[in-house]
Scaffold this motif. Structure first.
Motif, PDB file in Angstrom:
ATOM      1  N   VAL A   1      39.212  29.707  35.364  1.00  0.00           N
ATOM      2  CA  VAL A   1      38.887  30.509  34.188  1.00  0.00           C
ATOM      3  C   VAL A   1      39.815  30.150  33.041  1.00  0.00           C
ATOM      4  CG1 VAL A   1      37.996  32.437  35.558  1.00  0.00           C
ATOM      5  CG2 VAL A   1      40.414  32.412  34.897  1.00  0.00           C
ATOM      6  N   ARG A   2      39.440  30.531  31.842  1.00  0.00           N
ATOM      7  CA  ARG A   2      40.255  30.284  30.656  1.00  0.00           C
ATOM      8  C   ARG A   2      41.455  31.222  30.638  1.00  0.00           C
ATOM      9  NH1 ARG A   2      34.945  29.798  29.559  1.00  0.00           N
ATOM     10  NH2 ARG A   2      34.233  27.906  28.467  1.00  0.00           N
ATOM     11  N   PRO A   3      42.497  30.878  29.881  1.00  0.00           N
ATOM     12  CA  PRO A   3      43.700  31.719  29.844  1.00  0.00           C
ATOM     13  C   PRO A   3      43.415  33.169  29.474  1.00  0.00           C
ATOM     14  CG  PRO A   3      44.141  29.610  28.817  1.00  0.00           C
ATOM     15  CD  PRO A   3      42.679  29.621  29.107  1.00  0.00           C
ATOM     16  N   GLY A   4      42.581  33.388  28.459  1.00  0.00           N
ATOM     17  CA  GLY A   4      42.279  34.747  28.044  1.00  0.00           C
ATOM     18  C   GLY A   4      41.553  35.542  29.109  1.00  0.00           C
ATOM     19  N   GLU A   5      40.733  34.858  29.896  1.00  0.00           N
ATOM     20  CA  GLU A   5      40.010  35.521  30.979  1.00  0.00           C
ATOM     21  C   GLU A   5      40.949  35.826  32.142  1.00  0.00           C
ATOM     22  OE1 GLU A   5      36.171  32.860  29.600  1.00  0.00           O
ATOM     23  OE2 GLU A   5      37.155  32.439  31.514  1.00  0.00           O
ATOM     24  N   ALA A   6      41.865  34.887  32.406  1.00  0.00           N
ATOM     25  CA  ALA A   6      42.819  35.080  33.501  1.00  0.00           C
ATOM     26  C   ALA A   6      43.717  36.273  33.247  1.00  0.00           C
ATOM     27  CB  ALA A   6      43.652  33.813  33.701  1.00  0.00           C
ATOM     28  N   VAL A   7      44.248  36.367  32.022  1.00  0.00           N
ATOM     29  CA  VAL A   7      45.188  37.439  31.703  1.00  0.00           C
ATOM     30  C   VAL A   7      44.482  38.794  31.614  1.00  0.00           C
ATOM     31  CG1 VAL A   7      45.068  37.446  29.175  1.00  0.00           C
ATOM     32  CG2 VAL A   7      47.262  37.841  30.311  1.00  0.00           C
ATOM     33  N   SER A   8      43.145  38.784  31.482  1.00  0.00           N
ATOM     34  CA  SER A   8      42.375  40.026  31.380  1.00  0.00           C
ATOM     35  C   SER A   8      41.895  40.545  32.735  1.00  0.00           C
ATOM     36  CB  SER A   8      41.167  39.810  30.456  1.00  0.00           C
ATOM     37  OG  SER A   8      41.569  39.438  29.156  1.00  0.00           O
ATOM     38  N   ALA A   9      42.353  39.945  33.812  1.00  0.00           N
ATOM     39  CA  ALA A   9      41.918  40.383  35.142  1.00  0.00           C
ATOM     40  C   ALA A   9      42.330  41.834  35.389  1.00  0.00           C
ATOM     41  CB  ALA A   9      42.516  39.473  36.214  1.00  0.00           C
ATOM     42  N   ARG A  10      41.367  42.651  35.829  1.00  0.00           N
ATOM     43  CA  ARG A  10      41.634  44.060  36.129  1.00  0.00           C
ATOM     44  C   ARG A  10      41.352  44.322  37.605  1.00  0.00           C
ATOM     45  NH1 ARG A  10      37.900  47.243  31.909  1.00  0.00           N
ATOM     46  NH2 ARG A  10      36.373  46.060  33.152  1.00  0.00           N
ATOM     47  N   TRP A  11      42.111  45.212  38.195  1.00  0.00           N
ATOM     48  CA  TRP A  11      41.915  45.540  39.600  1.00  0.00           C
ATOM     49  C   TRP A  11      40.532  46.122  39.839  1.00  0.00           C
ATOM     50  CZ3 TRP A  11      44.858  43.521  43.142  1.00  0.00           C
ATOM     51  CH2 TRP A  11      46.197  43.225  42.857  1.00  0.00           C
ATOM     52  N   CYS A  12      40.006  46.882  38.889  1.00  0.00           N
ATOM     53  CA  CYS A  12      38.695  47.518  39.082  1.00  0.00           C
ATOM     54  C   CYS A  12      37.554  46.505  39.124  1.00  0.00           C
ATOM     55  CB  CYS A  12      38.442  48.553  37.982  1.00  0.00           C
ATOM     56  SG  CYS A  12      38.313  47.871  36.306  1.00  0.00           S
ATOM     57  N   ASP A  13      37.787  45.288  38.644  1.00  0.00           N
ATOM     58  CA  ASP A  13      36.747  44.249  38.642  1.00  0.00           C
ATOM     59  C   ASP A  13      36.817  43.361  39.876  1.00  0.00           C
ATOM     60  OD1 ASP A  13      35.819  45.073  36.115  1.00  0.00           O
ATOM     61  OD2 ASP A  13      37.344  43.860  35.102  1.00  0.00           O
ATOM     62  N   ILE A  14      37.792  43.628  40.748  1.00  0.00           N
ATOM     63  CA  ILE A  14      38.000  42.778  41.928  1.00  0.00           C
ATOM     64  C   ILE A  14      37.600  43.521  43.194  1.00  0.00           C
ATOM     65  CG2 ILE A  14      39.750  41.629  43.345  1.00  0.00           C
ATOM     66  CD1 ILE A  14      41.273  41.092  40.702  1.00  0.00           C
TER      67      ILE A  14
ATOM     68  N   MET B   1      38.090  43.111  46.969  1.00  0.00           N
ATOM     69  CA  MET B   1      38.854  42.362  47.970  1.00  0.00           C
ATOM     70  C   MET B   1      38.023  42.094  49.218  1.00  0.00           C
ATOM     71  SD  MET B   1      41.926  41.866  46.604  1.00  0.00           S
ATOM     72  CE  MET B   1      43.282  41.813  47.780  1.00  0.00           C
ATOM     73  N   LYS B   2      37.165  43.040  49.604  1.00  0.00           N
ATOM     74  CA  LYS B   2      36.358  42.864  50.819  1.00  0.00           C
ATOM     75  C   LYS B   2      35.328  41.749  50.648  1.00  0.00           C
ATOM     76  CE  LYS B   2      36.845  47.600  52.541  1.00  0.00           C
ATOM     77  NZ  LYS B   2      36.132  48.863  52.922  1.00  0.00           N
ATOM     78  N   LYS B   3      34.678  41.728  49.489  1.00  0.00           N
ATOM     79  CA  LYS B   3      33.695  40.671  49.216  1.00  0.00           C
ATOM     80  C   LYS B   3      34.359  39.388  48.736  1.00  0.00           C
ATOM     81  CE  LYS B   3      29.693  43.556  48.004  1.00  0.00           C
ATOM     82  NZ  LYS B   3      28.692  43.834  46.934  1.00  0.00           N
ATOM     83  N   ALA B   4      35.647  39.475  48.423  1.00  0.00           N
ATOM     84  CA  ALA B   4      36.382  38.335  47.863  1.00  0.00           C
ATOM     85  C   ALA B   4      35.694  37.840  46.603  1.00  0.00           C
ATOM     86  CB  ALA B   4      36.508  37.213  48.896  1.00  0.00           C
ATOM     87  N   GLU B   5      35.501  38.769  45.663  1.00  0.00           N
ATOM     88  CA  GLU B   5      34.844  38.447  44.399  1.00  0.00           C
ATOM     89  C   GLU B   5      35.587  39.089  43.223  1.00  0.00           C
ATOM     90  OE1 GLU B   5      30.169  38.287  45.899  1.00  0.00           O
ATOM     91  OE2 GLU B   5      30.799  39.786  44.426  1.00  0.00           O
ATOM     92  N   TRP B   6      35.539  38.399  42.112  1.00  0.00           N
ATOM     93  CA  TRP B   6      36.073  38.936  40.857  1.00  0.00           C
ATOM     94  C   TRP B   6      34.950  38.860  39.832  1.00  0.00           C
ATOM     95  CZ3 TRP B   6      39.482  35.574  37.172  1.00  0.00           C
ATOM     96  CH2 TRP B   6      39.774  36.304  36.016  1.00  0.00           C
TER      97      TRP B   6
ATOM     98  N   THR C   1      30.892  35.947  37.773  1.00  0.00           N
ATOM     99  CA  THR C   1      31.487  36.326  39.056  1.00  0.00           C
ATOM    100  C   THR C   1      32.178  35.125  39.680  1.00  0.00           C
ATOM    101  OG1 THR C   1      29.804  38.013  39.450  1.00  0.00           O
ATOM    102  CG2 THR C   1      31.056  37.253  41.362  1.00  0.00           C
ATOM    103  N   VAL C   2      33.436  35.316  40.059  1.00  0.00           N
ATOM    104  CA  VAL C   2      34.226  34.238  40.655  1.00  0.00           C
ATOM    105  C   VAL C   2      34.439  34.540  42.138  1.00  0.00           C
ATOM    106  CG1 VAL C   2      36.418  32.987  40.608  1.00  0.00           C
ATOM    107  CG2 VAL C   2      35.439  33.884  38.473  1.00  0.00           C
ATOM    108  N   PRO C   3      33.930  33.697  43.042  1.00  0.00           N
ATOM    109  CA  PRO C   3      34.266  33.858  44.464  1.00  0.00           C
ATOM    110  C   PRO C   3      35.738  33.524  44.657  1.00  0.00           C
ATOM    111  CG  PRO C   3      32.348  32.418  44.147  1.00  0.00           C
ATOM    112  CD  PRO C   3      32.994  32.587  42.821  1.00  0.00           C
ATOM    113  N   LEU C   4      36.442  34.356  45.395  1.00  0.00           N
ATOM    114  CA  LEU C   4      37.880  34.170  45.545  1.00  0.00           C
ATOM    115  C   LEU C   4      38.212  33.470  46.861  1.00  0.00           C
ATOM    116  CD1 LEU C   4      39.050  37.665  44.264  1.00  0.00           C
ATOM    117  CD2 LEU C   4      38.936  35.510  42.979  1.00  0.00           C
ATOM    118  N   SER C   5      38.953  32.397  46.761  1.00  0.00           N
ATOM    119  CA  SER C   5      39.409  31.672  47.943  1.00  0.00           C
ATOM    120  C   SER C   5      40.524  32.446  48.624  1.00  0.00           C
ATOM    121  CB  SER C   5      39.923  30.283  47.534  1.00  0.00           C
ATOM    122  OG  SER C   5      41.060  30.417  46.684  1.00  0.00           O
ATOM    123  N   LYS C   6      40.900  32.026  49.814  1.00  0.00           N
ATOM    124  CA  LYS C   6      42.016  32.662  50.515  1.00  0.00           C
ATOM    125  C   LYS C   6      43.298  32.532  49.695  1.00  0.00           C
ATOM    126  CE  LYS C   6      40.068  31.755  55.108  1.00  0.00           C
ATOM    127  NZ  LYS C   6      40.226  30.992  56.385  1.00  0.00           N
TER     128      LYS C   6
END
Length: 270
Positions: A112-125, A127-132, A146-151
Motif C-alpha cells: 500500500v501507499r504511505p498514506g494508506e499504511a499510516v491510516s490503518a485502523r484496528w476497526c478495519d482489520i 484478524m480471524k479472516k486475516a484481512e484489512w 481489501t488486503v489479504p494479510l500474510s503471516k
C-alpha cells in the motif's frame, strides 16, 4: 513557511497576482520547483475558499503556476529485488522507533501507499479472516481495497497490539514518510512504495497473473471499457500472492543475515 511570513498580515482583498509572483520567485531561483507547485496549489485552495465566502471576487493565484518553470518528472528510484535482504537487515538494525519500523514493514508487506499504511485502523482489520479492508476515503482512487494479510503482516500487528490496540490507529503518531539510503555516494533516497511498485511485478512474474499483481497494488485499469466489464478484485487469488511475498521477504532477510553486504541506512522523518 514560504508565504505566511511575508503575506500573513496582508488583507486578502489586497493580494494581487504580481505580488504573489514577487514573493514566490525566490522558490524558483532556489530550484525547489515541486515545493513551489505545492505552495501555489495551496494558495489556490485558500483563494477559492475566500471567493465562496464572498470575501474576494477573483482568484489572484489563478494560472499562477504557468508563470514559473515546471518541475521535471522523475521516476521513483529503486533497488534491485536482489537487494531486498539488505533493506530488511537495515530495518532490523536501524535506530528508529518501534512504530516506524513496524510501519515500514507493514507497507512493504501489504503493498500500500504511505498514506494508506499510516491510516490503518484496528476497526478495519479482521484478524480471524486475516484481512484489512481500507475504506474508500483512505484510498488514492477513492475505491475501497481489501488486503489479504500474510503471516508476516499479522506478526507486525501482534507487535503493535500492546502499543496501540487501545487506540483507533494501528500506528499512532507515526511519520508517514521516510527514506532509505545506501552508503554509495550520490545514490538517491528511496521510498518504500517506490520499491514495492518496482519489485512486486518483477518478483511475482511467472508465479501470478499480471491482473492479480495489478489488483494487489490497487492499480486502476487505464481501459475504461475493460474496467467496466471486469470488476473483480481477485481477492482469493491475492491471498496466496501476499503469503508468497511474505515468505519471499523472510527468505531475503535470512539470506542477508548469512552474508556481509553493503549496508543501507533507514532515515526517519526526512
Amino acid at each position: 513557511m514560504h508565504v505566511f511570513p511575508s503575506l500573513g498580515s496582508t488583507p486578502v482583498t489586497e493580494i494581487r497576482p504580481k505580488m504573489l509572483k514577487e514573493y514566490l520567485t525566490p522558490l524558483e531561483e532556489q530550484g525547489i520547483l515541486e515545493t513551489l507547485r505545492r505552495v501555489i496549489s495551496r494558495l489556490n485552495e485558500i483563494f477559492r475558499f475566500a471567493i465562496s465566502e464572498e470575501l474576494i471576487e477573483f482568484n489572484p493565484a489563478d494560472n499562477l503556476v504557468a508563470r514559473f518553470k515546471k518541475p521535471k518528472k522523475q521516476n521513483m528510484p529503486a533497488l534491485h529485488p536482489s537487494e531486498l535482504g539488505r533493506l530488511m537487515l537495515a530495518l532490523q538494525n536501524a535506530s528508529i522507533r518501534k512504530e516506524t519500523r513496524c510501519l515500514i514493514e507493514w507497507e512493504l508487506l501489504t503493498w500500500v501507499r504511505p498514506g494508506e499504511a499510516v491510516s490503518a485502523r484496528w476497526c478495519d482489520i479482521d484478524m480471524k479472516k486475516a484481512e484489512w479492508r481500507i475504506p474508500d476515503t483512505f484510498m488514492k482512487m477513492n475505491r475501497s481495497h481489501t488486503v489479504p494479510l500474510s503471516k508476516q503482516a499479522l506478526r507486525v500487528l501482534q507487535i503493535m497490539e500492546p502499543v496501540s490496540r487501545h487506540r483507533p490507529w494501528v500506528f499512532p503518531a507515526s511519520a508517514n514518510h521516510w527514506s532509505i539510503c545506501t552508503s554509495r555516494p550520490r545514490t538517491p533516497r528511496l521510498s518504500v512504495w517506490g520499491l514495492v511498485v518496482s519489485w512486486s511485478p518483477t518478483a511475482g512474474a511467472g508465479h501470478f497473473p499480471r491482473e492479480v499483481l495489478e489488483s494487489a497494488l490497487a492499480h486502476q485499469k487505464e481501459d475504461e471499457i475493460e474496467a467496466a466489464y471486469n470488476r473483480s478484485d481477485y481477492l482469493e487469488q491475492r491471498r496466496p500472492l501476499m503469503q508468497w511475498w511474505g515468505n519471499y521477504v523472510d527468505a531475503a532477510r535470512r539470506q542477508a543475515l548469512l552474508g556481509a553486504e553493503e549496508p543501507l541506512q533507514i532515515v526517519e522523518g526526512e
